[in-house]
Design a protein around this motif. Structure first.
Motif, PDB file in Angstrom:
ATOM      1  N   SER A 118     -15.766  47.030  -7.852  1.00 32.58           N
ATOM      2  CA  SER A 118     -16.505  46.999  -6.583  1.00 32.58           C
ATOM      3  C   SER A 118     -16.018  45.876  -5.669  1.00 32.58           C
ATOM      4  O   SER A 118     -16.197  45.948  -4.453  1.00 32.58           O
ATOM      5  N   ARG A 119     -15.411  44.835  -6.240  1.00 35.38           N
ATOM      6  CA  ARG A 119     -14.855  43.759  -5.412  1.00 35.38           C
ATOM      7  C   ARG A 119     -13.791  44.299  -4.467  1.00 35.38           C
ATOM      8  O   ARG A 119     -13.590  43.781  -3.375  1.00 35.38           O
ATOM      9  N   PHE A 120     -13.129  45.389  -4.859  1.00 34.92           N
ATOM     10  CA  PHE A 120     -12.046  45.954  -4.060  1.00 34.92           C
ATOM     11  C   PHE A 120     -12.448  47.258  -3.383  1.00 34.92           C
ATOM     12  O   PHE A 120     -11.596  47.973  -2.862  1.00 34.92           O
ATOM     13  N   THR A 121     -13.765  47.579  -3.390  1.00 37.78           N
ATOM     14  CA  THR A 121     -14.247  48.825  -2.789  1.00 37.78           C
ATOM     15  C   THR A 121     -15.248  48.498  -1.701  1.00 37.78           C
ATOM     16  O   THR A 121     -16.399  48.161  -2.001  1.00 37.78           O
ATOM     17  N   PRO A 122     -14.861  48.560  -0.423  1.00 41.67           N
ATOM     18  CA  PRO A 122     -15.782  48.225   0.665  1.00 41.67           C
ATOM     19  C   PRO A 122     -17.048  49.079   0.606  1.00 41.67           C
ATOM     20  O   PRO A 122     -17.005  50.283   0.379  1.00 41.67           O
ATOM     21  N   GLY A 123     -18.200  48.403   0.817  1.00 40.23           N
ATOM     22  CA  GLY A 123     -19.470  49.110   0.892  1.00 40.23           C
ATOM     23  C   GLY A 123     -20.236  49.172  -0.408  1.00 40.23           C
ATOM     24  O   GLY A 123     -21.433  49.446  -0.398  1.00 40.23           O
ATOM     25  N   LEU A 153      -8.153  45.851   7.044  1.00 38.48           N
ATOM     26  CA  LEU A 153      -8.199  45.664   5.592  1.00 38.48           C
ATOM     27  C   LEU A 153      -9.339  46.468   4.982  1.00 38.48           C
ATOM     28  O   LEU A 153      -9.148  47.208   4.004  1.00 38.48           O
ATOM     29  N   ARG A 154     -10.544  46.318   5.546  1.00 34.80           N
ATOM     30  CA  ARG A 154     -11.724  46.970   4.990  1.00 34.80           C
ATOM     31  C   ARG A 154     -11.725  48.474   5.238  1.00 34.80           C
ATOM     32  O   ARG A 154     -12.184  49.244   4.392  1.00 34.80           O
ATOM     33  N   SER A 155     -11.257  48.861   6.418  1.00 35.11           N
ATOM     34  CA  SER A 155     -11.406  50.260   6.819  1.00 35.11           C
ATOM     35  C   SER A 155     -10.219  51.139   6.469  1.00 35.11           C
ATOM     36  O   SER A 155     -10.370  52.357   6.363  1.00 35.11           O
ATOM     37  N   VAL A 156      -9.030  50.555   6.310  1.00 33.28           N
ATOM     38  CA  VAL A 156      -7.838  51.373   6.098  1.00 33.28           C
ATOM     39  C   VAL A 156      -7.087  50.970   4.825  1.00 33.28           C
ATOM     40  O   VAL A 156      -6.838  51.806   3.946  1.00 33.28           O
ATOM     41  N   ILE A 157      -6.731  49.681   4.708  1.00 34.00           N
ATOM     42  CA  ILE A 157      -5.830  49.276   3.624  1.00 34.00           C
ATOM     43  C   ILE A 157      -6.486  49.445   2.255  1.00 34.00           C
ATOM     44  O   ILE A 157      -5.950  50.138   1.378  1.00 34.00           O
ATOM     45  N   LEU A 158      -7.656  48.819   2.060  1.00 42.34           N
ATOM     46  CA  LEU A 158      -8.297  48.920   0.749  1.00 42.34           C
ATOM     47  C   LEU A 158      -8.697  50.351   0.392  1.00 42.34           C
ATOM     48  O   LEU A 158      -8.450  50.803  -0.729  1.00 42.34           O
ATOM     49  N   PRO A 159      -9.318  51.102   1.332  1.00 42.38           N
ATOM     50  CA  PRO A 159      -9.669  52.488   0.965  1.00 42.38           C
ATOM     51  C   PRO A 159      -8.469  53.343   0.589  1.00 42.38           C
ATOM     52  O   PRO A 159      -8.604  54.279  -0.202  1.00 42.38           O
ATOM     53  N   SER A 160      -7.304  53.048   1.134  1.00 39.76           N
ATOM     54  CA  SER A 160      -6.141  53.891   0.874  1.00 39.76           C
ATOM     55  C   SER A 160      -5.611  53.756  -0.550  1.00 39.76           C
ATOM     56  O   SER A 160      -4.768  54.542  -0.976  1.00 39.76           O
ATOM     57  N   PHE A 161      -6.129  52.805  -1.327  1.00 38.57           N
ATOM     58  CA  PHE A 161      -5.637  52.599  -2.682  1.00 38.57           C
ATOM     59  C   PHE A 161      -6.290  53.538  -3.703  1.00 38.57           C
ATOM     60  O   PHE A 161      -5.877  53.557  -4.859  1.00 38.57           O
TER      61      PHE A 161
END
Length: 870
Positions: free
Chosen positions: A431-436, A506-514
């Motif tokens: 969850s540390r790497f999953t926004p929201g 970072l929050r909206s595009v980069i992290l979710p794309s992983f």
């Protein structure tokens, strides 16, 4: 909690509040009656006034002056720091007696002087001293300024250069670039924060004058807040008398670099760095300080100390060089500890933004990578622990109620709970790497009493990976995008758009794309952005505003459209009652049976009324529960059993309708009356389809929705509607309907149903419309309806085409839409043409009804209707 216990707690709370108020008033009265303090033993009081460039400031204050030494000896003025008093120099008296004529004032506001002043700045203190010097004709002074007193000494020379023989800065304050964060705006904000805390304590704590004697009080906080340290560099660049700079090489309050910069821009200055000494030279280096001052004064008196004009040419050239911001070292000592603390506290507001800001400070050379990362890491760990403890203390039930419910949406909380149940403690790490999901997961981990040591270990590991990566990435970008600047606040304003933009990316595009979940969310977001059927109302209607203005000018009224439907409040603009509209048809077999509920009645009375209505009409479950005032399907629910109905009614905040649930297919039929031909027209037909997903035995309903080509765009709406079913895994081949209400904003699929247009349907709809009566305050001869959309159900499309077995669910007025425009096959230009035509009709029909005697609502009236809806 039982009522008696709640009442007991209230009484205790009000009693404590009353006691606090009594003590606070008593404290204020006691302080007001305190006599003015007498000068300490050995001091005399001097009345001084403040003279500014704008003129004298009304009123006088005192400074307490200590004086000793031969009258014919060189005159030395010792200025204390902040907080401080004449006691700063007690150790120097036996060393100076018989050699120097010494003046030591308690500056206004310090020592026992607690009188509140209009200005506590170092420049104001210099003006108070100048008034004393003029009163007593003091000239030829050698001024020694310790700490904040150094700034007062510089201002005093600036005000009266002819009266000052020399200056000695003993760990003295000067250029701002080495003070705290090295920037005026940021330092001023910190001083303002300190002043706010001090003022709060002084105002809200009944201290009976004790706080006035506390070192870090109003005088100290105001002294820093009122002073403008930017003025000191120009003074140092102009000063022409002999200057001595004494500084400890271990000073953590005013770094040694500040003393070296003072010596650079004052070419005649004599710099003496005291090895192993800290900031507090009058106590820790008393002998060294006394000897240096005595020797320097003697040499100045003998003409052996250089002035600026006598300084070395090389040093003069160095002094004239522009200040290089790259020469500012990383903060150390107390400012470093303060900055690390501020970073840790800032993570409680926004962890990611704080990490990005820390990286920017690293790129500016103000902070080392390790302390920047440490501050962020400590703050993040403490914040995560607090969330865990909060969840553990309040429990899951409290998380689902206000005010905690405002932090986390119920569907997000449920998703986190299901995820935590399936994946276990690893969820804390992921969850540390999953926004929201960070906030609900950590709260739930506490509420579900996850093992503390395991939780702490996993989130510390995640933070240890995440924090240095984010700080380092921000520092790397900052070094390449933003040059170093001495004006840190100006650099911050330039960096702020980059920081916020990168944070959003970072929050909206980069992290979710992983991960797959995030990529599908991005697909849905892209569809909502590029396909107009998902646009918010303001985006779709914004380009039509000039056309609305033209229609208002054409008909000389901005609200004439409100007269188009005299059977509805405001013509159906907003805030109209669904019950009143359905009542307007009178007894009519085409209206789906409904019952109006008065929320002022007790829950039992409403349930009894519903059961009687069901019995009389022969209506069972399911039923439709909807607000009497509402739009776009908001808060409409289908209830399938008595218990669910009772729970839903208990949560209803206003008037509601209960309506029979009608099976079959739902359509939206847009009706327009043509006064020239005296006939009704059906100008739009919309087929409404309730989407569903088919299980494969492995994926959850939520995953099926996200993987669906169209449903992904409305995933958030489906998740809110499905609740706990979002995380269920349907069997192979099992169909799951993901929305039950035929509203586009809640996820229904709309398609153009023009192929169902028939003369029989037009005649049926026109006949129903002609029975719609105007409101009581409108002339009875008017047509109640000229423009609006019916939401209706029929057994199938064939019945619709024949105009038979129509069940009217709702009728909407002038702000309803020909909803076929939300067919995915429709173009944006076609939608705008349709909406423009609809509003042209609204203005034309409103003007025609006005000519027939219909009343037009005012702008204020329509605004009130809008407020009723909200």
């Amino acid at each position: 909690m039982k009522p008696a216990a709640r009442l007991g707690r209230l009484r205790i709370g009000y009693g404590l509040l009353a006691l606090w108020l009594v003590l606070l008033v008593a404290s204020r009265i006691y302080i007001a009656k305190l006599p003015a303090p007498s000068p300490p033993e050995g001091a005399r009081a001097v009345a001084v006034a403040l003279e500014t460039a704008e003129g004298p400031v009304p009123g006088q204050t005192q400074l307490h002056l200590f004086e000793y030494g031969p009258v014919d000896a060189p005159k030395v003025l010792l200025l204390h720091g902040s907080p401080g008093s004449h006691h700063d120099f007690d150790g120097l008296k036996p060393l100076f007696e018989g050699k120097l004529h010494v003046y030591i004032p308690d500056l206004p506001g310090f020592g026992v002087l607690t009188q509140r002043l209009p200005d506590y700045s170092t420049s104001a203190h210099a003006r108070y001293l100048l008034d004393w010097m003029e009163q007593e004709h003091i000239e030829g002074l050698h001024v020694v300024g310790f700490s904040m007193g150094g700034a007062v000494a510089l201002h005093l020379w600036d005000l009266a250069p002819d009266r000052i023989r020399s200056l000695t800065l003993a760990a003295g304050l000067g250029v701002e670039e080495w003070e705290l964060l090295g920037d005026h705006a940021l330092n001023h904000a910190l001083h303002g924060l300190l002043l706010g805390v001090v003022h709060t304590i002084d105002t809200l704590v009944p201290h009976f004058g004790a706080f006035d004697r506390f070192p870090v009080g109003i005088a100290h906080a105001r002294n820093f807040f009122d002073s403008d340290q930017r003025l000191l560099r120009p003074i140092l660049e102009r000063i022409d008398v002999p200057v001595q700079i004494l500084h400890g090489d271990q000073d953590i309050l005013i770094p040694p670099g500040a003393a070296k910069e003072h010596a650079r821009i004052v070419p005649q200055a004599e710099l003496l760095m005291l090895p192993g000494q800290n900031h507090f030279l009058p106590w820790t280096a008393t002998n060294e300080l006394a000897l240096a001052v005595e020797d320097f004064v003697k040499r100045v008196e003998a003409g052996a100390a250089a002035s600026r004009a006598q300084a070395d040419a090389t040093r003069i050239e160095r002094a004239q060089a522009a200040f290089d911001p790259r020469s500012i070292p990383e903060v150390s000592g107390f400012p470093l500890a303060l900055m690390v603390l501020l970073l840790a506290l800032s993570t409680l507001v926004s962890e990611d933004l704080t990490c990005l800001a820390a990286g920017w400070l690293v790129s500016q050379g103000r902070l080392g990578f390790f302390p920047a990362t440490l501050g962020c890491f400590v703050g993040i760990v403490v914040g995560d622990l607090l969330l865990y403890i909060l969840g553990r203390v309040v429990g899951r039930a409290a998380l689902e109620r206000r005010p905690l419910k405002r932090w986390v949406r119920p569907e997000t909380l449920q998703s986190a709970a299901d995820w935590l149940e399936r994946r276990g403690i690893w969820v804390v790490f992921l969850s540390r790497f999953t926004p929201g999901l960070r906030l609900p997961t950590y709260l739930l981990a506490g509420a579900l009493r996850t093992r503390f040591l395991a939780f702490a270990g996993f989130f510390a590991l995640a933070s240890a990976i995440w924090t240095p990566a984010l700080v380092g990435l921000s520092a790397w970008l900052g070094e390449r995008l933003l040059p170093r600047d001495a004006d840190l606040s100006a650099s911050l304003w330039r960096a702020l758009p980059w920081l916020i933009g990168f944070w959003w990316l970072l929050r909206s595009v980069i992290l979710p794309s992983f991960h797959h979940y995030g990529r599908r969310k991005l697909v849905g977001r892209w569809k909502r952005l590029t396909e107009f059927e998902y646009w918010p109302t303001w985006a779709l209607y914004g380009p039509l505003i000039p056309y609305f203005v033209w229609q208002a000018l054409r008909f000389r009224s901005a609200t004439v459209f409100s007269a188009a439907n005299p059977g509805m409040e405001g013509g159906g603009f907003a805030g109209e009652s669904k019950g009143d509209i359905l009542d307007g048809f009178g007894p009519n077999a085409s209206i789906a049976p409904y019952l109006r509920l008065d929320n002022r009645q007790a829950l039992e009375a409403r349930m009894d009324a519903i059961e009687r209505w069901q019995s009389e009409r022969g209506i069972g479950f399911p039923l439709v529960l909807k607000p009497d005032v509402g739009e776009r399907g908001k808060d409409v629910r289908i209830v399938r059993e008595r218990e669910t109905l009772e729970q839903a009614l208990a949560a209803c905040p206003g008037p509601y309708l209960i309506q029979q649930y009608v099976g079959g297919q739902e359509f939206g039929v847009f009706y327009r009356y043509d006064p020239e031909r005296d006939e009704g027209q059906v100008v739009s037909i919309t087929e409404k389809h309730l989407p569903q997903v088919v299980g494969d035995g492995t994926r959850t309903v939520g995953q099926l929705v996200l993987d669906d080509r169209r449903a992904v765009a409305m995933a958030a709406a489906y998740q809110r509607g499905l609740g706990g079913r979002w995380n269920e895994i349907p069997a192979l081949g099992e169909s799951v309907r993901i929305v039950e209400v035929g509203t586009h904003s809640r996820g229904s699929i709309f398609q153009n149903g023009a192929l169902h247009h028939t003369p029989e349907l037009v005649r049926a709809i026109d006949a129903i419309s002609r029975r719609f009566r105007p409101l009581a305050h409108q002339p009875g001869s008017l047509r109640g309806l000229c423009l609006g959309r019916y939401d209706l159900k029929t057994p199938d499309a064939e019945h619709l085409r024949r105009g038979e077995d129509l069940h009217i669910i709702e009728l909407n007025g002038v702000t309803s839409e020909p909803t076929h425009i939300y067919d995915a096959r429709e173009s944006l230009l076609s939608a705008w043409r349709t909406l423009g035509r609809q509003w042209r009709w609204a203005f034309e029909l409103g003007a025609w009804q006005r000519s027939q005697g219909a009343k037009v609502d005012s702008v204020l009236g329509l605004w009130r209707l809008s407020r009723r809806r909200k």
